[in-house]
Design a protein around this motif. Structure first.
Motif, mmCIF file in Angstrom:
data_model
loop_
_atom_site.group_PDB
_atom_site.id
_atom_site.type_symbol
_atom_site.label_atom_id
_atom_site.label_comp_id
_atom_site.label_asym_id
_atom_site.label_seq_id
_atom_site.Cartn_x
_atom_site.Cartn_y
_atom_site.Cartn_z
ATOM 1 N N SER A 1 -5.006 -4.861 -4.298
ATOM 2 C CA SER A 1 -3.804 -4.025 -4.360
ATOM 3 C C SER A 1 -3.113 -4.184 -5.711
ATOM 4 O O SER A 1 -2.577 -3.222 -6.264
ATOM 5 N N LYS B 1 0.832 -1.208 0.000
ATOM 6 C CA LYS B 1 0.000 0.000 0.000
ATOM 7 C C LYS B 1 0.866 1.257 0.000
ATOM 8 O O LYS B 1 0.542 2.244 -0.674
ATOM 9 N N ALA C 1 5.457 -2.434 -6.533
ATOM 10 C CA ALA C 1 4.198 -2.834 -5.895
ATOM 11 C C ALA C 1 3.545 -3.980 -6.652
ATOM 12 O O ALA C 1 3.042 -4.933 -6.049
ATOM 13 N N SER D 1 2.845 -7.633 -5.088
ATOM 14 C CA SER D 1 1.441 -8.027 -4.932
ATOM 15 C C SER D 1 1.122 -9.303 -5.698
ATOM 16 O O SER D 1 0.163 -10.011 -5.361
ATOM 17 N N ILE E 1 2.278 1.905 -3.455
ATOM 18 C CA ILE E 1 1.234 2.461 -4.334
ATOM 19 C C ILE E 1 1.025 3.937 -4.027
ATOM 20 O O ILE E 1 0.935 4.774 -4.936
#
Length: 458
Positions: free
Chosen positions: A274, A238, A263, A267, A241
């Motif tokens: 996400s 998170k 990210a 992920s 991002i």
């Protein structure tokens, strides 16, 4: 004689019963004490067997049920332990080895483990009555109220936790996040800063501080906070991002793409929403950098997972035209210098002579005049303001309004807005009584085709 015999029998029976209860009252506690020793020594198999034997003779022995629950929990059979704990709760007799202030924290923890939050909350509220100065019970009650979306009550229990235990970083953090969700940013910053002071490695607090900095457009501080938040494994993706989004906001698309690529990679190891958000903003970076092919690659990956995600289907539909139309693709993706050259050719097609030309964040701006010949050659030429937009989002009335203000400042006779997308209904309505011409992607395509023909003739 028969009466004497009857009396002897009755007396003998009474003595036997009395003896039984005497023996039982002496031996039963010894059995429970032996069971408690087995549990304490972690001899779980033997303890379970002993407890079951006691319970078969005394089904309502709360001590035996409680000790059996402890043995089962130690033996890795938490679900069976919870069943025994529930039996103790129904018997509701606390004595000896089954003390209420020891029993309730255990059953509450088991209720939480097996996702029975309402039952767990009831026990923590009872514990607060039993031990009103135990900060942990207030904290656990706060957590459970928060899970039930009762944020006001949760906040009150977190505050009580802090009153009793001012150095509890988690209580400060949870209260700070509730204040953040309630948009009480100033209070939230103070509480979260305190959480960090108490526990410098409480990195998740940095995440919410970053969010608040981002929402107030303090992107430099936000980026720094999200950098720290990455150290918390729960918030790492998170935070990456969010850093990517911050870099997009300050138009540093290269750094934004770097963060978002990280990210996406992380992920993919544990896919959830996400992944979709990381891909979406990564596509945005590629789009802003005119790398449309890589943007489409990300949109397609999102579409294959979730077709309804944001405006991905619309994006793919828009850019499908590019795959079939080289001139529009060049307009959107070519380098800045080539784009300026292309706009120059379009001005020729529109019979306009350029006086000034500059790049803008969304395309370029040109000041031009109409080409004149013959007897009108020496007539004073009024400037036109032309803006080209290399975008895929529709232009709204606010952008047209700002453009109109620029026309007035320049004292231009008219303005032309040219976009590779569309204008909203409100934007078109605004221009009806004003000297502004709107050229959408359909008419732009015609101009591009005409400019290409001019090049071919040369």
């Amino acid at each position: 004689m028969s009466i004497i015999i009857i009396l002897i029998i009755v007396f003998g029976t009474a003595v036997s019963v009395f003896t039984f209860f005497i023996v039982k009252s002496v031996l039963a506690p010894k059995k429970v004490a032996s069971l408690a020793d087995l549990v304490k020594q972690n001899k779980n198999t033997q303890a379970i067997r002993t407890a079951k034997h006691i319970i078969s003779n005394e089904p309502r022995s709360s001590e035996a049920h409680y000790l059996l629950a402890k043995a089962l929990e130690q033996d890795g059979k938490a679900e069976l332990a919870l069943m025994e704990m529930k039996t103790v709760s129904h018997i509701n007799e606390f004595k000896g080895y089954c003390k209420e202030n020891e029993f309730r924290p255990r059953i509450a923890a088991l209720y939480q483990q097996f996702n029975f939050p309402d039952e767990a909350l009831k026990d923590y509220l009872l514990l607060i009555k039993l031990e009103p100065y135990n900060a942990n019970y207030y904290f656990q009650a706060g957590v459970l109220f928060e899970k039930r979306k009762k944020n006001s009550q949760a906040a009150n229990y977190y505050k009580k936790t802090i009153d009793l235990d001012p150095r509890n970083s988690e209580a400060h953090f949870n209260l700070g996040t509730l204040l953040y969700k309630g948009k009480r940013y100033n209070d939230a910053k103070i509480i979260l800063a305190k959480a960090l002071k108490l526990k410098p490695d409480n990195y998740k607090a940095h995440f919410y501080l970053g969010r608040m900095y981002k929402e107030t457009q303090n992107y430099t501080s936000a980026i720094q906070s999200f950098e720290q938040a990455q150290k918390d494994s729960e918030f790492k993706i998170k935070a990456l991002i969010e850093r990517g989004i911050c870099y997009i906001a300050i138009q540093n698309y290269e750094k934004g793409a770097t963060e978002l690529e990280r990210a996406v990679k992380l992920s993919l190891e544990k896919p959830d929403d996400s992944t979709l958000f990381a891909r979406y903003y990564l596509a945005m970076c590629h789009e802003k950098r005119r790398d449309i092919d890589r943007a489409i690659e990300q949109w397609e990956a999102i579409y294959n997972t979730k077709q309804s995600f944001k405006d991905v289907a619309e994006k793919l539909s828009q850019f499908q035209e590019l795959r079939e139309n080289d001139s529009m693709k060049d307009y959107l993706t070519t380098s800045n210098q080539e784009f300026l050259n292309l706009c120059t050719r379009l001005m020729e097609v529109m019979n306009l002579s350029i006086s000034d030309q500059n790049l803008t964040p969304m395309g370029c701006q040109i000041i031009a005049t109409e080409k004149t010949t013959g007897q009108w050659r020496n007539t004073k030429k009024m400037p036109h303001l032309i803006r080209f937009y290399r975008i895929t989002d529709s232009i709204d009335h606010q952008q047209v309004r700002e453009f109109h203000e620029e026309i007035q400042k320049l004292k231009a006779s008219r303005g032309i807005m040219i976009t590779s997308a569309l204008f909203t209904r409100a934007a078109k309505d605004f221009t009806e009584s004003r000297p502004i011409e709107l050229i959408e992607k359909g008419k732009l395509q015609e101009l591009l085709d005409r400019a290409e023909k001019v090049i071919l003739k040369k």
